[in-house]
Design an enzyme around this catalytic site. Structure first.
Site, mmCIF file in Angstrom:
data_model
loop_
_atom_site.group_PDB
_atom_site.id
_atom_site.type_symbol
_atom_site.label_atom_id
_atom_site.label_comp_id
_atom_site.label_asym_id
_atom_site.label_seq_id
_atom_site.Cartn_x
_atom_site.Cartn_y
_atom_site.Cartn_z
ATOM 1 N N ARG A 10 63.387 71.556 75.825
ATOM 2 C CA ARG A 10 63.626 71.342 77.238
ATOM 3 C C ARG A 10 62.884 72.314 78.143
ATOM 4 O O ARG A 10 62.081 71.963 79.166
ATOM 5 C CB ARG A 10 64.899 71.479 77.807
ATOM 6 C CG ARG A 10 65.324 71.442 79.238
ATOM 7 C CD ARG A 10 66.784 71.071 79.513
ATOM 8 N NE ARG A 10 67.599 71.695 78.664
ATOM 9 C CZ ARG A 10 68.160 73.106 78.908
ATOM 10 N NH1 ARG A 10 67.545 73.817 79.910
ATOM 11 N NH2 ARG A 10 68.986 73.338 78.375
ATOM 12 N N TYR A 15 57.229 54.146 98.854
ATOM 13 C CA TYR A 15 57.895 53.771 97.680
ATOM 14 C C TYR A 15 59.358 53.569 98.053
ATOM 15 O O TYR A 15 60.026 54.450 98.476
ATOM 16 C CB TYR A 15 57.521 54.600 96.581
ATOM 17 C CG TYR A 15 58.127 53.987 95.274
ATOM 18 C CD1 TYR A 15 57.843 52.735 94.635
ATOM 19 C CD2 TYR A 15 59.391 54.643 94.833
ATOM 20 C CE1 TYR A 15 58.658 52.223 93.642
ATOM 21 C CE2 TYR A 15 59.958 54.009 93.632
ATOM 22 C CZ TYR A 15 59.693 52.977 92.905
ATOM 23 O OH TYR A 15 60.285 52.437 91.960
ATOM 24 N N ASP A 40 51.964 61.854 97.192
ATOM 25 C CA ASP A 40 52.043 60.737 95.861
ATOM 26 C C ASP A 40 50.894 59.888 95.699
ATOM 27 O O ASP A 40 50.438 59.215 96.436
ATOM 28 C CB ASP A 40 53.310 59.820 96.191
ATOM 29 C CG ASP A 40 53.547 58.643 95.261
ATOM 30 O OD1 ASP A 40 52.839 58.647 94.378
ATOM 31 O OD2 ASP A 40 54.814 58.746 95.053
ATOM 32 N N LYS A 89 52.490 54.019 86.106
ATOM 33 C CA LYS A 89 51.568 53.266 86.702
ATOM 34 C C LYS A 89 50.262 53.459 85.930
ATOM 35 O O LYS A 89 50.058 53.497 84.894
ATOM 36 C CB LYS A 89 51.599 53.389 88.233
ATOM 37 C CG LYS A 89 52.985 53.357 88.686
ATOM 38 C CD LYS A 89 53.839 52.090 88.548
ATOM 39 C CE LYS A 89 55.406 52.523 88.954
ATOM 40 N NZ LYS A 89 55.621 52.908 90.319
HETATM 41 C C1 LIG Z 1 56.740 53.735 90.876
HETATM 42 C C2 LIG Z 1 56.592 54.478 91.893
HETATM 43 C C3 LIG Z 1 57.462 55.552 92.186
HETATM 44 C C4 LIG Z 1 58.671 55.840 91.322
HETATM 45 O O1 LIG Z 1 58.218 56.020 89.812
HETATM 46 P P1 LIG Z 1 59.206 55.474 88.644
HETATM 47 O O2 LIG Z 1 58.247 56.147 87.620
HETATM 48 O O3 LIG Z 1 59.219 54.290 88.634
HETATM 49 O O4 LIG Z 1 60.289 56.579 88.847
HETATM 50 C C5 LIG Z 1 57.099 56.680 93.205
HETATM 51 N N1 LIG Z 1 56.098 56.483 93.799
HETATM 52 C C6 LIG Z 1 55.265 55.173 93.725
HETATM 53 C C7 LIG Z 1 54.106 55.248 94.892
HETATM 54 C C8 LIG Z 1 55.480 54.353 92.891
HETATM 55 O O5 LIG Z 1 54.666 53.316 92.785
#
Ligand SMILES: *Cc1c(COP(=O)(O)O)cnc(C)c1O
Length: 393
Positions: free
Chosen positions: A61, A113, A185, A210
């Site tokens: 962890r 998001y 982000d 992604k």
């Molecule tokens: C998918 C996404 C998230 C959240 O991520 P997860 O891996 O699904 O928890 C946050 N910000 C953006 C821009 C995203 O496309």
């Protein structure tokens, strides 16, 4: 031969291009055996040689060599001092907002998001953290919502799903002037096309579910801190207390994905450019949202701060019937949530990714029942276009 100390230092590979950095990571090979692929250290705990002597690892962890390789690789790619790998993008963003204290105010992109809306509205509001959503592509609008207690600017650029672009450098300057930090982000472009920390941001986050992992096979998140040791330590305390770190196998999947980031991003970029231009010419398509069009409101900002347009396109069709028809008739393209993977995916943001976004905001943005979002994958662009053509017919 026990030479665990080899794990302590890693080469930041400053002299290499990004295409090489993604392949060679931080340690790159495993120091003890020379394994070219960093092994999956599927262990919960680590044996100590004697009291007061440690290999540098105690409990997974806290530290795990596979996860550490991913965290260091991301710190190298984004240009920060320290990276953290989380069990999801949501977990990474949770860590970001946990930096705030009761009474603080955060400014966020209005078109963000869906899950981030939920974090800030449902969770942090009750801890006394206030927030304002604003169109970050409009600097004057951003200035107008700054408050005395504004401590964070949370920027998504390009935004999901309206493809609005914020000027990271200008917003970071504004934030610095008022003693706030800037978080970006960077999920949509990845460090291969956009480096927020070099543009002035303090923290960068990702849903590495992604583009970073890139194969639609793992949920994960990344956070990289630019240069502030205190922030890095706060995130470290958060992750080890919440236990929201990424598992060794999942860390390995993301690392494996990153090795091909440059070739994948270039192909996503080329394909999306072709698909966006094809959509633009279709009679049933009313509007195409794509940052690579010279007619895009913030095209100059995009050219200034990125080296590619990415693989994301949103578009509005002439009716809800057409939208439904597309989702039903597509073959190669899949109707599924998520983005940034090898397969082309289409989503219906109104009831999927943005289900929980307040209705008034959705209406203002244009997220309606004729609106679709396309994550252009790595197939042949002609096949993607042919599929859209038959689905729209
Ligand atoms: C998918 C996404 C998230 C959240 O991520 P997860 O891996 O699904 O928890 C946050 N910000 C953006 C821009 C995203 O496309």
């Amino acid at each position: 031969m026990k030479n665990f100390s080899n794990y302590k230092d890693f080469d930041r590979k400053e002299n290499l291009h990004d295409d090489s950095k993604v392949v060679h990571g931080a340690l790159g090979t495993e120091p003890l055996t020379g394994a070219v692929s960093m092994p999956i250290f599927q262990t919960a705990t680590f044996r100590h040689p004697e009291l007061g002597v440690s290999t540098g690892y105690a409990y997974s962890r806290l530290e795990n060599p596979t996860r550490q390789e991913l965290e260091r690789t991301m710190a190298i790619l984004e240009g920060g001092i320290r990276g953290f790998a989380f069990s999801s993008g949501q977990a990474a963003n949770m860590a970001v907002f946990s930096l705030l204290n009761p009474g603080d105010h955060v400014i966020l992109s209005d078109d963000i998001y869906g899950g981030t809306f939920r974090i800030i509205g449902d969770i942090f509001e009750k801890y006394g953290i206030s927030h304002t959503y604003v169109d970050m592509s409009d600097l004057e609008a951003v200035k107008s919502v700054i408050q005395k207690n504004t401590k964070m600017f949370f920027v998504e650029t390009p935004t999901n799903p309206m493809m609005k672009v914020a000027d990271i450098h200008e917003i970071s300057k504004l934030a610095k002037d008022v003693g706030a930090i800037t978080v970006v982000d960077n999920t949509f472009l990845s460090p291969y096309f956009q480096k927020p920390l070099q543009l002035g941001a303090d923290i960068v986050t990702h849903s590495s579910t992604k583009y970073l992992s890139g194969h639609n096979d793992v949920i994960s998140g990344i956070l990289v801190v630019k240069d502030n040791e205190k922030i890095a330590e706060q995130i470290h305390i958060h992750i080890k207390s919440h236990g929201s770190q990424l598992a060794p196998f999942d860390s390995w999947l993301v690392l494996r994905g990153i090795k091909t980031l440059s070739v994948r991003m270039n192909r996503h970029n080329e394909n999306a450019y072709k698909v966006a231009n094809w959509l633009l010419a279709h009679t049933k398509v009313k509007k195409v949202y794509y940052v690579g069009f010279p007619s895009h409101k913030s095209y100059e900002v995009t050219k200034k701060q990125t080296t590619g347009f990415g693989g994301m396109i949103s578009f509005t069709v002439n009716s809800n019937e057409t939208a439904k028809q597309i989702l039903k008739k597509i073959n190669l393209i899949m109707f599924a949530e998520s983005l940034g993977g090898t397969e082309t995916l289409i989503t219906y943001p109104n009831t999927q990714t943005h289900e929980d976004t307040p209705k008034a905001i959705k209406e203002k943005l244009g997220i309606n029942d004729c609106f679709l979002r396309l994550s252009v994958g790595l197939e042949n662009a002609e096949d993607i276009i042919d599929d859209l053509e038959q689905a729209l017919d």
